[in-house]
Design a protein around this motif. Structure first.
Motif, PDB file in Angstrom:
ATOM      1  N   ALA A   1     -27.491 -50.208  43.310  1.00 44.77           N
ATOM      2  CA  ALA A   1     -27.042 -50.608  44.681  1.00 44.77           C
ATOM      3  C   ALA A   1     -25.596 -50.541  44.956  1.00 44.77           C
ATOM      4  CB  ALA A   1     -27.468 -52.094  44.751  1.00 44.77           C
ATOM      5  N   PHE A   2     -25.299 -49.812  45.753  1.00 40.27           N
ATOM      6  CA  PHE A   2     -23.863 -49.489  46.221  1.00 40.27           C
ATOM      7  C   PHE A   2     -23.747 -50.121  47.576  1.00 40.27           C
ATOM      8  CE2 PHE A   2     -24.388 -46.407  42.988  1.00 40.27           C
ATOM      9  CZ  PHE A   2     -23.380 -46.700  42.311  1.00 40.27           C
ATOM     10  N   GLN A   3     -23.278 -51.289  47.535  1.00 37.67           N
ATOM     11  CA  GLN A   3     -23.197 -51.938  49.004  1.00 37.67           C
ATOM     12  C   GLN A   3     -21.750 -52.055  49.492  1.00 37.67           C
ATOM     13  OE1 GLN A   3     -25.402 -55.720  48.523  1.00 37.67           O
ATOM     14  NE2 GLN A   3     -27.394 -54.537  48.798  1.00 37.67           N
ATOM     15  N   ARG A   4     -21.587 -52.104  50.645  1.00 38.65           N
ATOM     16  CA  ARG A   4     -20.125 -52.188  51.257  1.00 38.65           C
ATOM     17  C   ARG A   4     -19.674 -53.832  50.836  1.00 38.65           C
ATOM     18  NH1 ARG A   4     -17.259 -49.306  54.800  1.00 38.65           N
ATOM     19  NH2 ARG A   4     -15.753 -50.575  56.051  1.00 38.65           N
ATOM     20  N   CYS A   5     -18.689 -53.796  50.653  1.00 36.64           N
ATOM     21  CA  CYS A   5     -17.897 -55.116  50.489  1.00 36.64           C
ATOM     22  C   CYS A   5     -17.778 -55.780  51.752  1.00 36.64           C
ATOM     23  CB  CYS A   5     -16.662 -55.139  49.565  1.00 36.64           C
ATOM     24  SG  CYS A   5     -15.394 -54.339  50.227  1.00 36.64           S
ATOM     25  N   ASP A   6     -17.956 -57.107  51.489  1.00 34.77           N
ATOM     26  CA  ASP A   6     -17.743 -58.097  52.886  1.00 34.77           C
ATOM     27  C   ASP A   6     -16.228 -58.252  53.175  1.00 34.77           C
ATOM     28  OD1 ASP A   6     -17.966 -59.826  54.804  1.00 34.77           O
ATOM     29  OD2 ASP A   6     -18.770 -61.387  53.525  1.00 34.77           O
ATOM     30  N   GLU A   7     -15.831 -57.362  54.227  1.00 31.62           N
ATOM     31  CA  GLU A   7     -14.452 -57.198  54.356  1.00 31.62           C
ATOM     32  C   GLU A   7     -14.060 -58.160  55.363  1.00 31.62           C
ATOM     33  OE1 GLU A   7     -13.359 -53.457  55.249  1.00 31.62           O
ATOM     34  OE2 GLU A   7     -14.810 -52.601  54.205  1.00 31.62           O
ATOM     35  N   PHE A   8     -15.045 -58.782  56.390  1.00 33.67           N
ATOM     36  CA  PHE A   8     -14.652 -59.332  57.505  1.00 33.67           C
ATOM     37  C   PHE A   8     -15.069 -61.150  57.703  1.00 33.67           C
ATOM     38  CE2 PHE A   8     -15.132 -55.040  58.718  1.00 33.67           C
ATOM     39  CZ  PHE A   8     -13.862 -54.702  58.731  1.00 33.67           C
ATOM     40  N   ARG A   9     -15.943 -61.158  57.115  1.00 30.17           N
ATOM     41  CA  ARG A   9     -16.465 -62.703  56.925  1.00 30.17           C
ATOM     42  C   ARG A   9     -15.393 -63.623  56.409  1.00 30.17           C
ATOM     43  NH1 ARG A   9     -22.521 -62.156  55.212  1.00 30.17           N
ATOM     44  NH2 ARG A   9     -22.039 -64.459  54.622  1.00 30.17           N
ATOM     45  N   GLU A  10     -15.809 -64.941  56.805  1.00 31.40           N
ATOM     46  CA  GLU A  10     -14.698 -66.006  56.317  1.00 31.40           C
ATOM     47  C   GLU A  10     -14.723 -66.147  54.734  1.00 31.40           C
ATOM     48  OE1 GLU A  10     -13.661 -70.478  57.104  1.00 31.40           O
ATOM     49  OE2 GLU A  10     -15.409 -69.565  58.129  1.00 31.40           O
ATOM     50  N   ARG A  11     -13.703 -66.472  54.243  1.00 36.00           N
ATOM     51  CA  ARG A  11     -14.148 -66.370  52.563  1.00 36.00           C
ATOM     52  C   ARG A  11     -14.686 -67.600  52.376  1.00 36.00           C
ATOM     53  NH1 ARG A  11      -9.694 -65.856  48.722  1.00 36.00           N
ATOM     54  NH2 ARG A  11     -11.352 -65.316  47.518  1.00 36.00           N
ATOM     55  N   TYR A  12     -15.612 -67.281  51.177  1.00 34.85           N
ATOM     56  CA  TYR A  12     -16.182 -68.755  50.885  1.00 34.85           C
ATOM     57  C   TYR A  12     -15.484 -69.270  49.699  1.00 34.85           C
ATOM     58  CZ  TYR A  12     -18.106 -65.595  47.477  1.00 34.85           C
ATOM     59  OH  TYR A  12     -18.187 -64.704  46.181  1.00 34.85           O
ATOM     60  N   ASP A  13     -16.016 -70.495  49.373  1.00 36.15           N
ATOM     61  CA  ASP A  13     -15.155 -71.256  48.299  1.00 36.15           C
ATOM     62  C   ASP A  13     -15.900 -71.015  47.099  1.00 36.15           C
ATOM     63  OD1 ASP A  13     -13.727 -72.766  46.646  1.00 36.15           O
ATOM     64  OD2 ASP A  13     -13.955 -74.535  47.970  1.00 36.15           O
TER      65      ASP A  13
ATOM     66  N   GLN B   1     -15.843 -59.998  48.378  1.00 35.68           N
ATOM     67  CA  GLN B   1     -14.847 -59.906  49.558  1.00 35.68           C
ATOM     68  C   GLN B   1     -13.638 -59.617  49.052  1.00 35.68           C
ATOM     69  OE1 GLN B   1     -15.278 -64.234  50.960  1.00 35.68           O
ATOM     70  NE2 GLN B   1     -16.299 -63.423  52.587  1.00 35.68           N
ATOM     71  N   PRO B   2     -13.029 -58.532  49.574  1.00 34.22           N
ATOM     72  CA  PRO B   2     -11.667 -58.077  49.322  1.00 34.22           C
ATOM     73  C   PRO B   2     -10.797 -59.075  49.553  1.00 34.22           C
ATOM     74  CG  PRO B   2     -12.439 -56.720  51.120  1.00 34.22           C
ATOM     75  CD  PRO B   2     -13.421 -57.636  50.593  1.00 34.22           C
ATOM     76  N   VAL B   3      -9.748 -59.357  48.788  1.00 30.61           N
ATOM     77  CA  VAL B   3      -8.417 -60.129  49.018  1.00 30.61           C
ATOM     78  C   VAL B   3      -7.432 -59.405  49.377  1.00 30.61           C
ATOM     79  CG1 VAL B   3      -7.184 -62.069  48.319  1.00 30.61           C
ATOM     80  CG2 VAL B   3      -9.614 -62.033  47.566  1.00 30.61           C
ATOM     81  N   GLU B   4      -6.596 -59.568  50.522  1.00 26.54           N
ATOM     82  CA  GLU B   4      -5.386 -59.123  50.698  1.00 26.54           C
ATOM     83  C   GLU B   4      -5.456 -57.603  51.003  1.00 26.54           C
ATOM     84  OE1 GLU B   4      -2.580 -59.989  47.612  1.00 26.54           O
ATOM     85  OE2 GLU B   4      -2.585 -62.266  48.473  1.00 26.54           O
ATOM     86  N   THR B   5      -6.281 -57.347  51.826  1.00 21.92           N
ATOM     87  CA  THR B   5      -6.617 -55.842  52.123  1.00 21.92           C
ATOM     88  C   THR B   5      -5.402 -55.109  52.887  1.00 21.92           C
ATOM     89  OG1 THR B   5      -8.051 -56.520  54.171  1.00 21.92           O
ATOM     90  CG2 THR B   5      -9.348 -56.047  52.149  1.00 21.92           C
TER      91      THR B   5
END
Lengths: 581, 78
Positions: A126-138, A184-188
């Motif tokens: 499974a190659f899924q796109r990373c979650d770039e735009f949603r709010e970061r979860y804790d 979720q990518p950080v500091e894109t």
């Protein structure tokens, strides 16, 4: 009505006085022909002088234009260092040549099926796109939530408290299952640039070429704290004593076991034109002979040490004579540099297909031989030069012959390492003989240490010009003595390797130094220990001789050290100096 | 350059070995001789007609051995 007949009067008018009228309308005469044509002529350029103010600008600073010209190739001689490597192992067969043979051609059939097994066909990754735009979860909270903490569960059952039985039939488990979240990518927004490094201070780039001496000639300023290399060690002042007493120490041993040999008389000699030290010895008996007889490992090496001066010799041959009841054997040896010449070294043939330096030619010949080359082309000389492609060819020559040819082309000599596997290329004349008055001397010989002397007059014509030329490549240089007319030419020198003016000049000095009134002076003096001057005076050294009636300077042409007497302890050094008058 | 090397002394005693470069002034195909103008202006007759008139030739011991290139010329004072 009065009618009058008016007729006539309508005839064509006659031309009266046509001559006068025509004379009135004649073309005007150019009355002011002389003056008016001049006044309407082309205007004379009145401001010729001021027109030149708008001329092309003069070159005020033509000398300052030169900084933007081409750069002189400074390291022209060393650029060929990066040429192609010579294929050295060309003759060796390549072992990885044949492909592997299939042995089980009939029975074994390899089945190569690149497809995966049927059961794995559906297991795609499974190659899924990373979650770039949603709010970061804790992530920490998610982890905390997922931990199962079993506790007492209380339900409200119509006012009655539910009490779990001691033997429960059903259990409740309220485990929090973490949802599978995309990364979720950080500091894109932060992007690192991986471009080429910026170039700052381009003009202050360091030149990593070989160091150049600032003083081409040795100045007379002593440098007591100078730790760098000193290539020409100036002569020490000899100690003038009333009596010189030297306890000679001589030892001759066979390497590598250092077994002593019984020798009675020995001699060591070399002249400036030979590349080895020659060694002869008379040995006492058959036992010593067996120690140095060549065996399956080739010729033996012996070490001779005289007052601290050490030589290594390859014992090449021996001869014996016997008459009852005595036997005599004599040994002949040479320096180990002979391994580069006949009969030990293989002969070679080649032509240079690229530009190559003379020094590279010599180094190529020493490759994989264990010998090293010393050629200080900057401080001591002779100069190094570039040989263009195709200019240097040789056929069936040993490495030493090739190096000797290069050295002879530039007017240099080969000095073997006495006790080490090295050769040194030295200029035959470090300074021209007519400049010896100001050059640096390597040895000072006072008359007080000279026991015997002899001389031989060998004059030549006083040449003052020499034509040094290449043959198919290179340059032609007329080398002329300064201040002369150049009317006494030495024999022309035509050498294939004369391809640079610098080396042609050096060769010309050697050719001009052949001429003139010369004297070969033979001096016999003791061989002083290493720490006492003058010690061993080697060929190609410049010496100053302080005689009773004056001081003169000369070039050492040959050195011979004879050792005889009981235990070979009577040591005498004989040198021959070339003196120019 | 005096020497005490026996081999060098012996070589210097051998005749021949005179090698020079000159310009071919004329070629006589009948006699097989070429007239060569040496560098100092004197003319010699050398055997061999292999080099055309007007070009430079190597002359060894009175024999024309082949054409010589025009090398750049320099003057050096020592």
């Amino acid at each position: 009505m009065i009618t009058s007949d008016v007729s006539a009067g309508w005839r064509p008018a006659t031309v009266e006085q046509i001559d006068d009228v025509s004379a009135e309308w004649s073309p005007t005469l150019p009355s002011d022909a002389g003056s008016s044509t001049l006044s309407w002529d082309t205007a004379s350029p009145r401001n010729m002088a001021s027109a030149s103010a708008w001329d092309r600008m003069g070159n005020l600073d033509p000398a300052l234009g030169a900084p933007w010209g081409g750069i002189d190739p400074k390291e022209r001689d060393t650029d060929a260092l990066w040429g192609d490597l010579n294929p050295i192992d060309g003759a060796k067969p390549v072992r990885w040549d044949h492909t592997s043979q299939s042995r089980d051609q009939l029975r074994l059939r390899l089945q190569w099926n690149p497809k995966p097994a049927q059961k794995d066909m559906s297991n795609g990754q499974a190659f899924q796109r990373c979650d770039e735009f949603r709010e970061r979860y804790d992530a920490a909270q998610e982890l905390q939530n997922s931990l199962y903490a079993p506790s007492l569960v209380s339900f409200n059952f119509s006012g009655d408290r539910y009490t779990p039985s001691t033997a429960p039939v059903v259990f409740f488990q309220f485990r929090y299952v973490r949802p599978v979240r995309a990364i979720q990518p950080v500091e894109t927004r932060t992007q690192d640039g991986w471009g080429s490094a910026g170039k700052f201070d381009m003009r202050s780039a360091l030149r990593w070429g070989p160091g150049r001496p600032k003083d081409p000639e040795d100045v007379d300023i002593p440098y007591p704290d100078y730790p760098g290399p000193i290539h020409i060690i100036p002569a020490e002042e000899p100690e003038i004593l009333e009596t010189y007493m030297i306890a000679n120490s001589v030892s001759l041993v066979v390497l590598p076991d250092r077994t002593p040999l019984q020798a009675t008389t020995m001699s060591v000699s070399r002249d400036i034109d030979s590349f080895v030290w020659q060694f002869t010895a008379q040995i006492a008996g058959r036992t010593s002979l067996n120690l140095v007889r060549p065996d399956a490992n080739g010729p033996k090496t012996v070490e001779l040490s005289v007052n601290g001066h050490v030589w290594h010799f390859l014992i090449e041959r021996y001869s014996g004579i016997g008459k009852f009841p005595s036997e005599h054997f004599s040994l002949t040896g040479v320096s180990r540099v002979q391994l580069l010449a006949e009969p030990y070294a293989p002969k070679r043939s080649a032509v240079n297909t690229y530009d190559i330096n003379a020094r590279q030619v010599a180094e190529d010949q020493l490759l994989y031989t264990g010998f090293t080359l010393n050629w200080n082309s900057i401080d001591v000389g002779p100069p190094d030069w570039t040989i263009p492609a195709g200019a240097f060819t040789f056929q069936d020559l040993t490495p030493m012959q090739i190096i000797a040819r290069v050295a002879e082309a530039v007017g240099a000599v080969i000095k073997p390492g006495a006790a080490s596997d090295e050769i040194t290329i030295l200029p035959r004349y470090r300074d021209a003989p007519w400049n010896w008055g100001t050059s640096l001397m390597e040895k000072i010989i006072p008359a007080q240490v000279v026991g015997e002397w002899g001389s031989e007059w060998s004059p030549n014509p006083e040449w003052n010009v020499c034509y040094v030329s290449g043959t198919s490549h290179g340059v032609a240089v007329d080398v002329r003595r300064t201040g002369t007319a150049g009317d006494e030419p030495a024999p022309d020198v035509l050498d294939d390797l004369v391809t640079s003016t610098d080396m042609a000049r050096h060769r010309g000095i050697v050719e001009l130094a052949k001429g003139g009134n010369q004297e070969i002076v033979t001096l016999h003096l003791p061989l002083f220990p290493v720490e006492q001057d003058p010690g061993l005076i080697e060929p190609a050294m410049l010496c100053e001789v302080r005689e009773i009636d004056g001081t003169w300077r000369g070039l050492n042409l040959s050195t011979e050290i004879s050792l005889d007497g009981v235990g070979a302890t009577r040591v005498k050094q004989t040198i021959r100096l070339e003196r120019h008058h | 350059m005096a020497t005490v090397n026996p081999w060098k002394k012996f070589i210097s005693l051998l005749p021949g070995g005179v090698r020079a470069v000159g310009t071919v002034a004329s070629v006589n195909a009948t006699s097989g001789m070429s007239t060569i103008t040496m560098r100092n202006g004197t003319q010699i007759a050398a055997r061999g007609i292999s080099v055309p008139v007007g070009t430079k030739a190597f002359v060894e011991d009175g024999q024309v051995v082949g054409p010589a290139p025009n090398l750049p010329q320099y003057d050096v004072e020592v």
